[in-house]
Write an enzyme that holds these catalytic residues in place. Sequence first.
Site, PDB file in Angstrom:
ATOM      1  N   GLU A  44      -6.019   9.517  -3.689  1.00 42.01           N
ATOM      2  CA  GLU A  44      -4.873   8.997  -2.938  1.00 42.01           C
ATOM      3  C   GLU A  44      -4.216  10.116  -2.137  1.00 42.01           C
ATOM      4  O   GLU A  44      -4.214  11.277  -2.557  1.00 42.01           O
ATOM      5  CB  GLU A  44      -3.856   8.403  -3.939  1.00 42.01           C
ATOM      6  CG  GLU A  44      -2.586   7.904  -3.274  1.00 42.01           C
ATOM      7  CD  GLU A  44      -1.734   7.020  -4.187  1.00 42.01           C
ATOM      8  OE1 GLU A  44      -1.992   6.971  -5.393  1.00 42.01           O
ATOM      9  OE2 GLU A  44      -0.809   6.367  -3.661  1.00 42.01           O
ATOM     10  N   ASN A  89      -0.102   3.442  -4.130  1.00 42.52           N
ATOM     11  CA  ASN A  89       1.137   3.103  -3.439  1.00 42.52           C
ATOM     12  C   ASN A  89       1.107   3.535  -1.983  1.00 42.52           C
ATOM     13  O   ASN A  89       1.705   2.881  -1.119  1.00 42.52           O
ATOM     14  CB  ASN A  89       2.321   3.760  -4.154  1.00 42.52           C
ATOM     15  CG  ASN A  89       2.478   3.265  -5.585  1.00 42.52           C
ATOM     16  OD1 ASN A  89       2.078   2.150  -5.896  1.00 42.52           O
ATOM     17  ND2 ASN A  89       3.027   4.089  -6.446  1.00 42.52           N
ATOM     18  N   ASN A 189      -2.590  -3.005  -3.035  1.00 40.82           N
ATOM     19  CA  ASN A 189      -2.375  -2.277  -4.280  1.00 40.82           C
ATOM     20  C   ASN A 189      -1.074  -2.696  -4.959  1.00 40.82           C
ATOM     21  O   ASN A 189      -0.006  -2.667  -4.330  1.00 40.82           O
ATOM     22  CB  ASN A 189      -2.299  -0.771  -3.982  1.00 40.82           C
ATOM     23  CG  ASN A 189      -1.975   0.048  -5.226  1.00 40.82           C
ATOM     24  OD1 ASN A 189      -2.805   0.166  -6.124  1.00 40.82           O
ATOM     25  ND2 ASN A 189      -0.772   0.595  -5.297  1.00 40.82           N
ATOM     26  N   GLU A 190      -1.155  -3.076  -6.209  1.00 41.76           N
ATOM     27  CA  GLU A 190       0.023  -3.323  -7.063  1.00 41.76           C
ATOM     28  C   GLU A 190       1.140  -4.071  -6.324  1.00 41.76           C
ATOM     29  O   GLU A 190       2.314  -3.697  -6.416  1.00 41.76           O
ATOM     30  CB  GLU A 190       0.557  -1.990  -7.625  1.00 41.76           C
ATOM     31  CG  GLU A 190      -0.418  -1.298  -8.533  1.00 41.76           C
ATOM     32  CD  GLU A 190       0.134  -0.085  -9.287  1.00 41.76           C
ATOM     33  OE1 GLU A 190       1.264   0.344  -8.986  1.00 41.76           O
ATOM     34  OE2 GLU A 190      -0.564   0.425 -10.175  1.00 41.76           O
ATOM     35  N   TYR A 262      -1.879   2.883 -17.445  1.00 42.01           N
ATOM     36  CA  TYR A 262      -1.629   4.288 -17.772  1.00 42.01           C
ATOM     37  C   TYR A 262      -1.011   4.337 -19.160  1.00 42.01           C
ATOM     38  O   TYR A 262      -0.167   3.499 -19.490  1.00 42.01           O
ATOM     39  CB  TYR A 262      -0.665   4.910 -16.759  1.00 42.01           C
ATOM     40  CG  TYR A 262      -1.275   5.018 -15.380  1.00 42.01           C
ATOM     41  CD1 TYR A 262      -2.190   6.018 -15.101  1.00 42.01           C
ATOM     42  CD2 TYR A 262      -0.952   4.113 -14.377  1.00 42.01           C
ATOM     43  CE1 TYR A 262      -2.766   6.127 -13.835  1.00 42.01           C
ATOM     44  CE2 TYR A 262      -1.520   4.209 -13.114  1.00 42.01           C
ATOM     45  CZ  TYR A 262      -2.423   5.216 -12.848  1.00 42.01           C
ATOM     46  OH  TYR A 262      -3.004   5.317 -11.612  1.00 42.01           O
ATOM     47  N   GLU A 310      -7.462   1.498 -11.683  1.00 37.61           N
ATOM     48  CA  GLU A 310      -6.661   2.687 -12.015  1.00 37.61           C
ATOM     49  C   GLU A 310      -6.517   2.724 -13.535  1.00 37.61           C
ATOM     50  O   GLU A 310      -6.036   1.745 -14.131  1.00 37.61           O
ATOM     51  CB  GLU A 310      -5.264   2.648 -11.382  1.00 37.61           C
ATOM     52  CG  GLU A 310      -5.258   2.871  -9.888  1.00 37.61           C
ATOM     53  CD  GLU A 310      -3.848   2.951  -9.307  1.00 37.61           C
ATOM     54  OE1 GLU A 310      -2.926   3.445  -9.994  1.00 37.61           O
ATOM     55  OE2 GLU A 310      -3.687   2.513  -8.159  1.00 37.61           O
ATOM     56  N   GLN A 363      -6.711  10.168 -11.175  1.00 35.66           N
ATOM     57  CA  GLN A 363      -7.421  10.268  -9.914  1.00 35.66           C
ATOM     58  C   GLN A 363      -8.434  11.408 -10.014  1.00 35.66           C
ATOM     59  O   GLN A 363      -8.621  11.939 -11.105  1.00 35.66           O
ATOM     60  CB  GLN A 363      -6.422  10.491  -8.785  1.00 35.66           C
ATOM     61  CG  GLN A 363      -5.349   9.391  -8.710  1.00 35.66           C
ATOM     62  CD  GLN A 363      -4.486   9.450  -7.441  1.00 35.66           C
ATOM     63  OE1 GLN A 363      -4.706  10.248  -6.551  1.00 35.66           O
ATOM     64  NE2 GLN A 363      -3.465   8.596  -7.400  1.00 35.66           N
TER      65      GLN A 363
HETATM   66  O1  AHR Z   1      -2.146   6.725  -9.394  1.00 38.86           O
HETATM   67  C1  AHR Z   1      -0.785   6.917  -9.155  1.00 38.86           C
HETATM   68  C2  AHR Z   1      -0.062   5.632  -8.784  1.00 38.86           C
HETATM   69  O2  AHR Z   1      -0.004   4.796  -9.894  1.00 38.86           O
HETATM   70  C3  AHR Z   1      -0.721   4.789  -7.716  1.00 38.86           C
HETATM   71  O3  AHR Z   1      -0.363   5.180  -6.441  1.00 38.86           O
HETATM   72  C4  AHR Z   1      -0.192   3.427  -8.007  1.00 38.86           C
HETATM   73  O4  AHR Z   1      -1.080   2.421  -7.622  1.00 38.86           O
HETATM   74  C5  AHR Z   1       0.083   3.445  -9.494  1.00 38.86           C
HETATM   75  O5  AHR Z   1       1.341   2.966  -9.782  1.00 38.86           O
END
Ligand code: AHR
Length: 515
Positions: A44, A89, A189-190, A262, A310, A363
């Site tokens: 990213e 994001n 994305n999201e 995450y 992710e 990432q």
């Molecule tokens: O990977 C970091 C961020 O985490 C990404 O930009 C977003 O998609 C997620 O919230």
Amino acid sequence: MKSLAALLLTASALLAQAPQARIKIDTDRTVGEVHPYVFGNFAEHLGRCIYGGIYEEGSPLSDKDGYRKDVMEATRQLGVTLLRWPGGNFASGYNWKDGIGPKNQRPARPDHAWGDIDSNRFGTDEFLQYCEKLNITPYICINAGYGTVNEAREWVEYTNEARSTYWADQRRKNGHDKPYNVKIWGLGNEIDGPWQLGHKNAEDYSKFALEAAKAMRRVDDSIKLIASGSSNFGPNSDWIGWNRTVLQNLRSEIDYISLHTYIGNRDNNFENFLAVSQDVDQRIEVVDGLIKAAQAGQRNPRPIYIAYDEWNVWYRARGGSEFATGATRLEERYNYEDALAMGMFLNSFIRHAGVVKMANLAQLVNVIAPIFTNKQGLFLQPIFFPIAEYAKQRNNMAIDALVTSPTYKPQGRQALGYLDVSVTHNKGENALYVNVLNRSQKTDITTRIETVEGTLNPSFAVWELNYPDLKATHDFGNDKKVQPKTSTVTAMLERNGFSYTFPKASLTILKLKLQ
Ligand code: AHR
């Protein structure tokens, strides 16, 4: 005659070795192919992932095009098969047209996702040429936040159109005559997250995504599309409702729905931390059910898979204001227990290989990443090693193994086994890969491993990640602490099975040969 003490000693030695756990493998019980894209990754425009990570113009460590050669080599070793770009994001505020053409004429733009300024010196051509150099599949995420349907359509025209059209000719002018043929496209994305630029509700998102899919497929109907699934698992979020609506509305257009997770060891409790497999398993199984519900009653329903696009540990380099300011740059330093968490995630993806057909570690470099650079070089974080090793199992067939193991009960969760296991079968090699995370902090676990089919070769290869300090991290010049050990073991076979002891707090891959 033996004394009582000697007898007791023998009995306790026997007891100590008696298996407490069992892994029973039947190669006929297949779950699905471990798709190569399960070893995807993500880059990213954020912090030092692109600029100073992948790409550093003028660096003695870069090639003539500005790509860091050491990072490329590490990416190869990591076994990366696919790369998602440009965010995250960032994607929801990105105008791809800013990033093409002569570099000194590209506009610098504020990035409102992370509070930075993007020079746009790395754009679509730089990304796609990076993938070409590494022979990995590109995955582009469109701007479904502030962007338009037509911009998404034109992006596909720029990358994939073979005829002479305005955008295809721009690509030619920019040095790439042949279409890039980008096959994988994300429809945003999201978008369910209130933090997302251009955040929408599920109905509005579905309308946008449906039109974008139609427009993009008019340019190239061979592309595969990923819907933005819910990534908002907060206690008040309706992530199931979002996914249900999106699947219902987009079921005849999409090929995947995304999931993001995450995790973090916030209360410094190792065994609780590694119990998060329950959430990962549950999210996959719930979304799998929602996919089936959306397809129910449809004639020839379009196959839809999960793109877990992710996933990682991320909790230290993170602050409340992160999304506006990118304050920490997300430069997470990973330790040994995080490396074990990689095995936990990958075991879950493999156990669900029938539906999880893509997974992208978030990432690749510097930003929550296994590769960490400075201007002089790089080091590999502990999380690098399990991912690189598991990646060798791509294309193997995942097996639904029977697993029993001693259990524990983390606070606020249901009881679960200390052993977290996945198994794959490589027919060509006639080999079984048995991936075992022992998440007990105190106890080694002796396990009987047996197969129903084939005859086991008593000698097998062992890959083991095992380090006494759960919090051990790496740094520049000090990056050899957490390293896998490999060995060959010859076991005592008994009825096509044997006992093996998995050390406490370790990750092991046994490669068993069938003969
Ligand atoms: O990977 C970091 C961020 O985490 C990404 O930009 C977003 O998609 C997620 O919230």
